[in-house]
Design an enzyme around this catalytic site. Structure first.
Site, PDB file in Angstrom:
ATOM      1  N   SER A  69       0.942  -1.347   0.052  1.00  0.00           N
ATOM      2  CA  SER A  69      -0.093  -0.060  -0.065  1.00  0.00           C
ATOM      3  C   SER A  69       0.845   1.065   0.037  1.00  0.00           C
ATOM      4  CB  SER A  69      -0.851  -0.179   1.314  1.00  0.00           C
ATOM      5  OG  SER A  69      -1.597  -1.037   1.283  1.00  0.00           O
TER       6      SER A  69
HETATM    7  N1  SAH Z   1       0.985  -5.668   4.350  1.00  0.00           N
HETATM    8  C1  SAH Z   1       1.774  -5.800   2.972  1.00  0.00           C
HETATM    9  C2  SAH Z   1       0.985  -5.935   1.727  1.00  0.00           C
HETATM   10  C3  SAH Z   1      -0.055  -6.890   1.657  1.00  0.00           C
HETATM   11  S1  SAH Z   1      -0.471  -7.324   0.122  1.00  0.00           S
HETATM   12  C4  SAH Z   1       3.209  -4.934   3.009  1.00  0.00           C
HETATM   13  O1  SAH Z   1       2.973  -4.097   3.890  1.00  0.00           O
HETATM   14  O2  SAH Z   1       3.816  -5.039   2.039  1.00  0.00           O
HETATM   15  C5  SAH Z   1      -1.913  -8.665   0.475  1.00  0.00           C
HETATM   16  C6  SAH Z   1      -0.883  -9.760   1.115  1.00  0.00           C
HETATM   17  O3  SAH Z   1      -1.890 -10.704   1.548  1.00  0.00           O
HETATM   18  C7  SAH Z   1      -0.095 -10.507  -0.088  1.00  0.00           C
HETATM   19  O4  SAH Z   1       0.954 -10.790   0.235  1.00  0.00           O
HETATM   20  C8  SAH Z   1      -0.804 -11.923  -0.090  1.00  0.00           C
HETATM   21  O5  SAH Z   1      -0.295 -13.269  -0.621  1.00  0.00           O
HETATM   22  C9  SAH Z   1      -1.756 -12.036   1.229  1.00  0.00           C
HETATM   23  N2  SAH Z   1      -2.726 -12.841   1.284  1.00  0.00           N
HETATM   24  C10 SAH Z   1      -3.880 -13.238   0.474  1.00  0.00           C
HETATM   25  N3  SAH Z   1      -4.796 -13.977   0.914  1.00  0.00           N
HETATM   26  C11 SAH Z   1      -3.940 -14.616   2.171  1.00  0.00           C
HETATM   27  C12 SAH Z   1      -4.394 -15.685   3.040  1.00  0.00           C
HETATM   28  N4  SAH Z   1      -5.530 -16.351   2.974  1.00  0.00           N
HETATM   29  N5  SAH Z   1      -3.497 -15.839   4.082  1.00  0.00           N
HETATM   30  C13 SAH Z   1      -2.256 -15.345   4.173  1.00  0.00           C
HETATM   31  N6  SAH Z   1      -1.965 -13.966   3.322  1.00  0.00           N
HETATM   32  C14 SAH Z   1      -2.904 -13.879   2.398  1.00  0.00           C
END
Ligand code: SAH
Length: 217
Positions: free
Chosen positions: A64
């Site tokens: 983000s």
């Molecule tokens: N907070 C992160 C950005 C998150 S992007 C940062 O600071 O960079 C969203 C993330 O959620 C992705 O890496 C994706 O792989 C993860 N995600 C999606 N579904 C998920 C699940 N069921 N369990 C764990 N992670 C998940």
């Protein structure tokens, strides 16, 4: 100017721009100031690290824009005794920011590669109160529960029941609620009894929360 002076100046300008965008909580601003976003982005994108933009990360995911990281962190109303669960480690940037405000941060992602890279970054920065795990965030991490705060950084139609169960009474949960590839509502929930009371914060766009651990990567 040396590189590190240049980076310091860039980061000071970055904090000022967050203030201009309405982030007022000094502890949150300080936490963002302490985390070098440049370390969390792909080397080819480093020149954009201190701009207020979302950036692509490995495994087709997105981190983000910093003003949104700051706003979500502020909305969590953390204190130094809290244990926080983050769903969606991604680059590890949000978790690193949280680690400066909470006692313990537990973060999980469905991609092994992302968790591995994030762990390396936490080590490089000497962040000892963040633990990253590979797992399905829709199930949470019951072994470390209950949590004072939970932040979901991927879009979901509803808050998974397991996460509600792992949140302490009176605890706060932040999540983007809505369909993938559409505009979602960032919501703040407070646990009251077994239920969540919601309030809307803003419109956002997040990559989807996908059930299950990724088979590859
Ligand atoms: N907070 C992160 C950005 C998150 S992007 C940062 O600071 O960079 C969203 C993330 O959620 C992705 O890496 C994706 O792989 C993860 N995600 C999606 N579904 C998920 C699940 N069921 N369990 C764990 N992670 C998940």
């Amino acid at each position: 100017m040396t590189d590190s002076e240049a980076e310091r100046a860039e980061r000071a300008a970055f904090i000022l721009s967050l203030r201009r965008r309405g982030i007022r909580d000094l502890a949150v601003l300080r936490a963002l100031e302490m985390v070098p976003r440049g370390l969390f982005v792909d080397p080819t994108l480093r020149r954009h690290a201190y701009e207020d933009v979302a950036l692509p990360i490995a495994c087709g995911q997105t981190m983000s824009q910093p003003s949104l990281v700051a706003l979500m962190t502020e909305a969590l109303a953390l204190n130094a005794e809290h244990t926080v669960l983050e769903i969606g480690t991604g680059s590890g940037y949000q978790a690193a920011v949280l680690s400066h405000l909470a006692a313990q941060v537990v973060t999980m992602d469905r991609y092994r590669a992302l968790v591995g890279e994030a762990q390396t970054r936490f080590q490089v920065l000497g962040l000892r109160n963040v633990a990253a795990f590979v797992g399905d965030g829709t199930q949470g991490l019951p072994g470390r529960a209950p949590y004072d705060r939970i932040m979901i950084t991927a879009a979901t139609g509803e808050v998974p029941r397991a996460l509600v169960d792992q949140l302490k009474p009176g605890g706060v949960l932040i999540a983007p609620i809505g369909a993938p590839r559409e505009v979602q509502k960032l919501r703040r929930f407070i646990k009251d009894g077994g239920n969540l009371e919601a309030s809307d914060l803003m419109d956002v766009r997040f990559v989807p929360l996908v059930a299950g651990v990724a088979a590859l990567l």
